[in-house]
Design a protein around this motif. Structure first.
Motif, mmCIF file in Angstrom:
data_model
loop_
_atom_site.group_PDB
_atom_site.id
_atom_site.type_symbol
_atom_site.label_atom_id
_atom_site.label_comp_id
_atom_site.label_asym_id
_atom_site.label_seq_id
_atom_site.Cartn_x
_atom_site.Cartn_y
_atom_site.Cartn_z
ATOM 1 N N PHE A 120 0.877 -1.170 0.000
ATOM 2 C CA PHE A 120 0.000 0.000 0.000
ATOM 3 C C PHE A 120 0.913 1.219 0.000
ATOM 4 C CE2 PHE A 120 -1.171 3.403 2.908
ATOM 5 C CZ PHE A 120 -2.207 3.973 2.195
ATOM 6 N N LYS A 121 0.688 2.120 -0.911
ATOM 7 C CA LYS A 121 1.469 3.368 -0.959
ATOM 8 C C LYS A 121 0.489 4.529 -1.015
ATOM 9 C CE LYS A 121 3.241 5.457 -4.673
ATOM 10 N NZ LYS A 121 3.028 6.898 -4.533
ATOM 11 N N GLN A 122 0.463 5.263 0.063
ATOM 12 C CA GLN A 122 -0.453 6.394 0.086
ATOM 13 C C GLN A 122 -0.122 7.347 -1.066
ATOM 14 O OE1 GLN A 122 -0.956 8.734 3.833
ATOM 15 N NE2 GLN A 122 -3.039 8.241 3.183
ATOM 16 N N GLU A 123 -1.193 7.887 -1.676
ATOM 17 C CA GLU A 123 -1.010 8.810 -2.791
ATOM 18 C C GLU A 123 -0.042 9.913 -2.372
ATOM 19 O OE1 GLU A 123 -4.733 10.524 -3.899
ATOM 20 O OE2 GLU A 123 -4.050 10.864 -5.956
ATOM 21 N N GLY A 124 0.925 10.211 -3.189
ATOM 22 C CA GLY A 124 1.841 11.319 -2.891
ATOM 23 C C GLY A 124 3.148 10.903 -2.242
ATOM 24 N N VAL A 125 3.240 9.665 -1.752
ATOM 25 C CA VAL A 125 4.515 9.235 -1.155
ATOM 26 C C VAL A 125 5.536 9.085 -2.293
ATOM 27 C CG1 VAL A 125 5.716 7.422 0.131
ATOM 28 C CG2 VAL A 125 3.389 8.052 0.770
ATOM 29 N N PRO A 126 6.663 9.796 -2.193
ATOM 30 C CA PRO A 126 7.595 9.857 -3.328
ATOM 31 C C PRO A 126 8.487 8.619 -3.442
ATOM 32 C CG PRO A 126 8.421 11.164 -1.504
ATOM 33 C CD PRO A 126 7.128 10.572 -1.036
ATOM 34 N N LEU A 127 7.918 7.540 -3.959
ATOM 35 C CA LEU A 127 8.652 6.271 -4.033
ATOM 36 C C LEU A 127 9.283 6.104 -5.413
ATOM 37 C CD1 LEU A 127 8.724 4.226 -1.744
ATOM 38 C CD2 LEU A 127 7.012 2.902 -2.967
ATOM 39 N N LYS A 128 10.566 5.721 -5.411
ATOM 40 C CA LYS A 128 11.224 5.463 -6.709
ATOM 41 C C LYS A 128 11.258 3.963 -6.953
ATOM 42 C CE LYS A 128 14.604 8.433 -5.613
ATOM 43 N NZ LYS A 128 15.770 8.787 -5.136
ATOM 44 N N PRO A 129 11.148 3.539 -8.206
ATOM 45 C CA PRO A 129 11.184 2.090 -8.470
ATOM 46 C C PRO A 129 12.573 1.526 -8.226
ATOM 47 C CG PRO A 129 11.144 3.329 -10.531
ATOM 48 C CD PRO A 129 10.991 4.333 -9.441
ATOM 49 N N LEU A 130 12.631 0.237 -7.934
ATOM 50 C CA LEU A 130 13.928 -0.436 -7.792
ATOM 51 C C LEU A 130 14.283 -1.156 -9.080
ATOM 52 C CD1 LEU A 130 13.543 -2.003 -4.238
ATOM 53 C CD2 LEU A 130 14.237 0.301 -4.891
ATOM 54 N N GLN A 131 13.275 -1.349 -9.918
ATOM 55 C CA GLN A 131 13.496 -2.022 -11.200
ATOM 56 C C GLN A 131 12.836 -1.205 -12.293
ATOM 57 O OE1 GLN A 131 11.619 -5.469 -9.767
ATOM 58 N NE2 GLN A 131 13.484 -6.684 -9.681
ATOM 59 N N TYR A 132 13.370 -1.344 -13.489
ATOM 60 C CA TYR A 132 12.822 -0.598 -14.624
ATOM 61 C C TYR A 132 12.385 -1.573 -15.697
ATOM 62 C CZ TYR A 132 14.827 3.229 -12.071
ATOM 63 O OH TYR A 132 15.104 4.128 -11.077
ATOM 64 N N GLY A 133 11.389 -1.177 -16.455
ATOM 65 C CA GLY A 133 10.900 -2.071 -17.505
ATOM 66 C C GLY A 133 9.597 -1.526 -18.046
ATOM 67 N N GLY A 134 8.551 -2.353 -18.010
ATOM 68 C CA GLY A 134 7.232 -1.901 -18.450
ATOM 69 C C GLY A 134 6.714 -0.867 -17.459
ATOM 70 N N HIS A 135 5.495 -0.413 -17.711
ATOM 71 C CA HIS A 135 4.984 0.633 -16.820
ATOM 72 C C HIS A 135 3.884 0.125 -15.904
ATOM 73 C CE1 HIS A 135 7.396 2.994 -19.571
ATOM 74 N NE2 HIS A 135 7.547 3.780 -18.508
ATOM 75 N N GLN A 136 3.905 -1.194 -15.671
ATOM 76 C CA GLN A 136 2.861 -1.743 -14.798
ATOM 77 C C GLN A 136 2.982 -1.126 -13.401
ATOM 78 O OE1 GLN A 136 5.068 -3.619 -16.505
ATOM 79 N NE2 GLN A 136 3.954 -5.055 -17.804
ATOM 80 N N GLU A 137 1.868 -1.098 -12.716
ATOM 81 C CA GLU A 137 1.821 -0.605 -11.336
ATOM 82 C C GLU A 137 2.453 0.783 -11.232
ATOM 83 O OE1 GLU A 137 -0.403 -2.917 -11.091
ATOM 84 O OE2 GLU A 137 -0.037 -2.963 -8.926
ATOM 85 N N ASP A 138 2.048 1.656 -12.148
ATOM 86 C CA ASP A 138 2.540 3.037 -12.146
ATOM 87 C C ASP A 138 4.053 3.118 -12.313
ATOM 88 O OD1 ASP A 138 0.723 4.978 -12.219
ATOM 89 O OD2 ASP A 138 0.414 5.102 -10.042
ATOM 90 N N ALA A 139 4.631 2.102 -12.912
ATOM 91 C CA ALA A 139 6.074 1.992 -13.148
ATOM 92 C C ALA A 139 6.875 1.856 -11.842
ATOM 93 C CB ALA A 139 6.595 3.172 -13.975
ATOM 94 N N ILE A 140 6.174 1.637 -10.738
ATOM 95 C CA ILE A 140 6.888 1.474 -9.452
ATOM 96 C C ILE A 140 7.245 0.008 -9.227
ATOM 97 C CG2 ILE A 140 6.636 1.670 -6.937
ATOM 98 C CD1 ILE A 140 4.969 4.166 -7.459
ATOM 99 N N SER A 141 6.433 -0.895 -9.741
ATOM 100 C CA SER A 141 6.703 -2.325 -9.612
ATOM 101 C C SER A 141 6.478 -2.979 -10.979
ATOM 102 C CB SER A 141 5.773 -2.907 -8.538
ATOM 103 O OG SER A 141 5.953 -4.275 -8.395
#
Ligand SMILES: Cc1ncc(COP(=O)(O)O)c(C=O)c1O
Length: 386
Positions: free
Chosen positions: A218-239
């Protein structure tokens, strides 16, 4: 030949998939195999199942569907929450009894120039809030505390920690975010995000009668999370990565079924087990808090006996328990959680964890009690054969 008994008392390590969960997943492993990112009919069917699951999980947590990010489990969620938020020069506060997916991530962050404070717990395994309070400094960006400890079952004072954080946040520019590893809590505790006050929260499906390899952050809207992996844009490109549709459907169903869990039955079996062990086996003790605990998790120490030997002899009798967390058992090292409670090395090594689930029966508990009595008596008299 008489069939060997197989009795499972290790539900904190993992749970079997509920049949209803399995049935809900099946179509997405066979006919409905589309990639949820594809735009054709196959993909749309898959995405609609993902959306349905996300909606029901959001309703369970009391959050927005877009705040649910699917991951491969709580280890991935914990890593994402910590590594995705914190940068070098910043400060994390966590507790000394976190699961390795939090504690070892924090240790790795220290090597990258992040400062970490590991707050102590009291003798019952409850985190000392004052230590968290004292550790907060201008660089603190994250406080990560588990909801329920996986070895001793204690429920941490999440709401109180949230209150502390929001009070501190009122008067500072750099917001402190609150991450809660809720992997062991979902079956038993209030999971409404509003009450918990978490900005980030990790859940794993295989602890709640769902499939392995799927979880969420769960990531509250606005929490500035950067992805650890890059690739497709699934899950808002975070996962990113092709969505595990069957797993996501299974996780949604498992969460939907939480309300049907018969926690009363688990509680009554666990109480019987606890009472009998303490009364019938001399020099035995229950570790953790007597009140602030989930009912299913019982961690006992048996003075003068090695937990590993109890584990092995119970296994020979067809009973599966654990000497600690599944990932650490077999290590022959005393549990760091029990040492954190102030136990001696010897007492920490004399412990086993028994965790109950919805399939256990009273006769299984009776069988466990009688075997434990015999095994511990034998081990104390120097006999290592059952
Ligand atoms: C408290 C806690 N956090 C995280 C995890 C890791 O979960 P997963 O197996 O989904 O990666 C576990 C599993 O043992 C756990 O008990």
């Amino acid at each position: 030949m008489k069939e060997q008994k197989k009795i499972y008392f290790d539900y904190a390590a993992t749970t079997p998939i509920d049949k209803k969960v399995f049935e809900s997943m099946k179509p997405y492993l066979t006919d409905q195999f589309g990639n949820a990112s594809s735009h054709h009919l196959f993909g749309q069917k898959a995405m609609s199942a993902v959306d349905k699951s996300r909606d029901s999980i959001a309703a369970f947590l009391g959050c927005l569907p877009k705040e649910v990010i699917f991951t491969s489990g709580a280890t991935a969620s914990n890593n994402l929450a910590i590594q995705g938020l914190v940068d070098s020069g910043q400060h994390i506060i966590t507790s000394i009894i976190e699961h390795p997916s939090v504690s070892e991530t924090c240790q790795a962050m220290e090597e990258r120039g992040v400062a970490v404070t590991y707050a102590n717990v009291d003798a019952n395994g409850l985190v000392i809030i004052d230590e968290i309070k004292r550790a907060i400094n201008d660089n603190t960006v994250l406080i990560s505390i588990m909801y329920v400890n996986n070895e001793i079952g204690t429920i941490q004072p999440i709401k109180e920690i949230h209150q502390l954080i929001s009070k501190v946040n009122d008067s500072r520019r750099q917001k402190i975010y609150f991450h809660v590893d809720a992997s062991q809590a979902v079956n038993y505790c209030d999971m409404k995000i509003k009450t918990l006050g978490a900005d980030l929260l990790s859940i794993s499906a295989h602890k709640i009668y769902g499939p392995k390899g799927i979880g969420l952050l769960f990531k509250q809207e606005g929490v500035p999370l950067k992805p650890l992996q890059y690739g497709g844009h699934q899950e808002d490109a975070i996962s990113p990565g092709t969505l595990n549709v069957a797993g996501i459907v299974g996780l949604g169903k498992a969460i939907e079924l939480v309300k049907e869990n018969n926690n009363k039955q688990i509680k009554s079996l666990a109480n019987k087990l606890m009472k009998n062990v303490i009364e019938l086996i001399p020099n035995s003790q229950l570790n953790g808090d007597l009140q602030k605990r989930i009912p299913s998790c019982l961690n006992f120490s048996f003075k003068g006996v090695e937990g590993e030997n109890i584990f092995l002899l119970l296994d020979q009798a067809g009973i599966a328990v654990s000497t600690g967390a599944a990932c650490a058992s077999g290590s022959h090292e005393p549990s760091s959680v029990l040492l954190a409670l102030g136990h001696s090395q010897e007492l920490a090594l004399s412990s086993i964890r028994i965790t109950l689930g919805k399939i256990n029966t009273e006769s299984e508990v009776d069988y466990l009690i009688s075997n434990l009595q015999i095994i511990i008596e034998k081990l104390r008299s120097g006999n290592h054969n059952i």
